[in-house]
Design an enzyme around this catalytic site. Structure first.
Site, PDB file in Angstrom:
ATOM      1  N   ASN A 153      63.733 -34.982  13.453  1.00 33.30           N
ATOM      2  CA  ASN A 153      65.118 -35.095  13.003  1.00 33.30           C
ATOM      3  C   ASN A 153      66.020 -34.834  14.201  1.00 33.30           C
ATOM      4  O   ASN A 153      66.107 -33.702  14.683  1.00 33.30           O
ATOM      5  CB  ASN A 153      65.396 -34.074  11.893  1.00 33.30           C
ATOM      6  CG  ASN A 153      66.795 -34.190  11.319  1.00 33.30           C
ATOM      7  OD1 ASN A 153      67.662 -34.850  11.889  1.00 33.30           O
ATOM      8  ND2 ASN A 153      67.026 -33.540  10.191  1.00 33.30           N
ATOM      9  N   SER A 165      49.161 -14.802   0.022  1.00 33.65           N
ATOM     10  CA  SER A 165      47.982 -15.498   0.530  1.00 33.65           C
ATOM     11  C   SER A 165      48.358 -16.965   0.672  1.00 33.65           C
ATOM     12  O   SER A 165      49.014 -17.537  -0.199  1.00 33.65           O
ATOM     13  CB  SER A 165      46.805 -15.348  -0.435  1.00 33.65           C
ATOM     14  OG  SER A 165      45.721 -16.158  -0.014  1.00 33.65           O
ATOM     15  N   GLU A 211      66.671 -27.327  -0.941  1.00 33.65           N
ATOM     16  CA  GLU A 211      67.488 -28.438  -1.408  1.00 33.65           C
ATOM     17  C   GLU A 211      67.463 -28.504  -2.931  1.00 33.65           C
ATOM     18  O   GLU A 211      66.535 -28.025  -3.573  1.00 33.65           O
ATOM     19  CB  GLU A 211      66.983 -29.774  -0.833  1.00 33.65           C
ATOM     20  CG  GLU A 211      66.946 -29.830   0.687  1.00 33.65           C
ATOM     21  CD  GLU A 211      68.323 -29.803   1.327  1.00 33.65           C
ATOM     22  OE1 GLU A 211      69.307 -30.138   0.630  1.00 33.65           O
ATOM     23  OE2 GLU A 211      68.415 -29.444   2.517  1.00 33.65           O
ATOM     24  N   GLY A 247      63.807 -29.102  10.621  1.00 36.24           N
ATOM     25  CA  GLY A 247      63.920 -27.922   9.781  1.00 36.24           C
ATOM     26  C   GLY A 247      62.985 -27.980   8.589  1.00 36.24           C
ATOM     27  O   GLY A 247      62.131 -28.870   8.472  1.00 36.24           O
ATOM     28  N   THR A 297      64.216 -39.791  12.630  1.00 38.29           N
ATOM     29  CA  THR A 297      64.687 -40.062  11.277  1.00 38.29           C
ATOM     30  C   THR A 297      66.125 -40.561  11.310  1.00 38.29           C
ATOM     31  O   THR A 297      66.870 -40.316  12.253  1.00 38.29           O
ATOM     32  CB  THR A 297      64.610 -38.801  10.405  1.00 38.29           C
ATOM     33  OG1 THR A 297      65.424 -37.766  10.984  1.00 38.29           O
ATOM     34  CG2 THR A 297      63.185 -38.305  10.297  1.00 38.29           C
TER      35      THR A 297
END
Length: 339
Positions: free
Chosen positions: A10, A215, A277, A68, A41
């Site tokens: 990105n 885990s 998001e 990110g 991108t």
């Protein structure tokens, strides 16, 4: 046959530092035995996801997500549904870089992160499924959703995690509980809560003590339900988190392990956050997929047990404890004193 690597990066992530290191990163991966190429991108929807799926179907052995947490999420969504999935590498270049933090990948130097991939050590990681979408680190509803959506992208780039902390301080006095219905492997939660979290790793929003017993490959989520929205109690819970994860046994917190979770709203909209998001509204079903994708990681540094608080964390605990010692209602921070 020559191994092939596709870097999906990105160009606008974080402070756009990645572009200057790209040539050296390509060189490192070439020397590690990969015929390497790069894809930047675009603003097109699902750009990283579509390229990841294309590269996987074209037979690339390794896909590197450079950006990110959002870029990592897109790349994972591009390959997670395929029968034959390539290995994944991460070069963090975002704001919080939670997933890179969990895998102990250097977050300040893209070149050093590339060297982790070249070292060749991997771990088969659990990922999550939220209805028809995949996620790698965290899902949730409540304060987390409001906080992530409320921080402008310009502030994320300029100030990084400090932007989230500032917005979080602003939102804490506005928090309130909402009714929700949660179904998990061993029971049901019917009640009010300020937020719930569905975690796959120990790193959430830059904090590594929220899931002290995480885990990475056991096929289970850690689900955390915070039952209070009182400001003083929230601050107290934060100090418990920072003091080695002592919140897990607190009565104001439901802390469970489960392979599946169903979230249903009760007369109130619940917006779901998936890897930072907006991922849709409840009702939503979460399913843990055990050891679904193989990631390159700094396996020597991944902790076997709970993480010890750093000096910065200890100072933050002291600062919050000083605040909680005061009569916050009397100082006018909360407003009207509760009856």
């Amino acid at each position: 046959m020559q191994k092939r690597c596709r870097i999906i990066y990105n160009p606008t992530s974080g402070r756009e530092a990645l572009k200057g290191d790209l040539v050296e990163i390509l060189d490192i991966l070439e020397n590690a035995g990969y015929e390497t190429s790069a894809f930047a991108t675009t603003a097109e929807e699902n750009s990283a996801r579509n390229e990841a799926e294309r590269a996987a179907k074209a037979g690339f052995n390794l896909i590197v997500a450079a950006g990110g947490d959002g870029t990592i999420n897109e790349v994972v969504n591009g390959i997670a549904g395929l029968k034959k999935r390539p290995q994944l590498g991460i070069i963090p270049a975002g704001t919080t870089n939670d997933y890179a933090r969990a895998l102990k990948i250097p977050r300040e130097s893209p070149v050093e992160a590339a060297k982790v991939i070249a070292a060749g050590k991997t771990v088969k990681m659990d990922i999550g499924m939220a209805n028809d979408n995949y996620f790698v680190n965290i899902a949730g509803g409540g304060l987390l959703t409001e906080l992530t959506y409320s921080v402008p992208s310009e502030l994320k780039s300029l100030f990084g995690y400090l932007a989230y902390l500032a917005k979080g301080a602003e939102l804490l006095p506005q928090m309130k509980n909402v009714p929700m219905h949660l179904e998990y492997d061993d029971g049901v939660f019917d009640g009010e809560a300020s937020m719930f979290l569905v975690a796959l790793t120990n790193s959430i929003g830059g904090f590594e003590q929220i899931v002290p017993d995480a885990s990475l490959d056991d096929g289970k989520f850690t689900v955390i339900v915070v039952k209070t929205s009182n400001l003083v109690e929230m601050l107290h819970l934060i100090t418990m988190v920072l003091n080695g994860g002592k919140h897990v046994n607190d009565k104001r917190v439901l802390y469970i392990k489960t392979k599946k979770l169903v979230v249903k709203p009760v007369n109130t909209r619940i917006m779901i956050n998936i890897d930072g998001e907006y991922g849709g509204d409840a009702p939503m079903k979460f399913t843990a997929l055990k050891q679904h994708i193989e990631f390159f990681a700094n396996t020597d540094e991944i902790p076997k047990g709970a993480i010890t608080a750093s000096e910065d964390t200890k100072q933050l605990v002291k600062d919050i404890e000083e605040v909680t010692k005061k009569d916050l209602n009397g100082d006018g921070i909360i407003g009207e004193k509760e009856e």
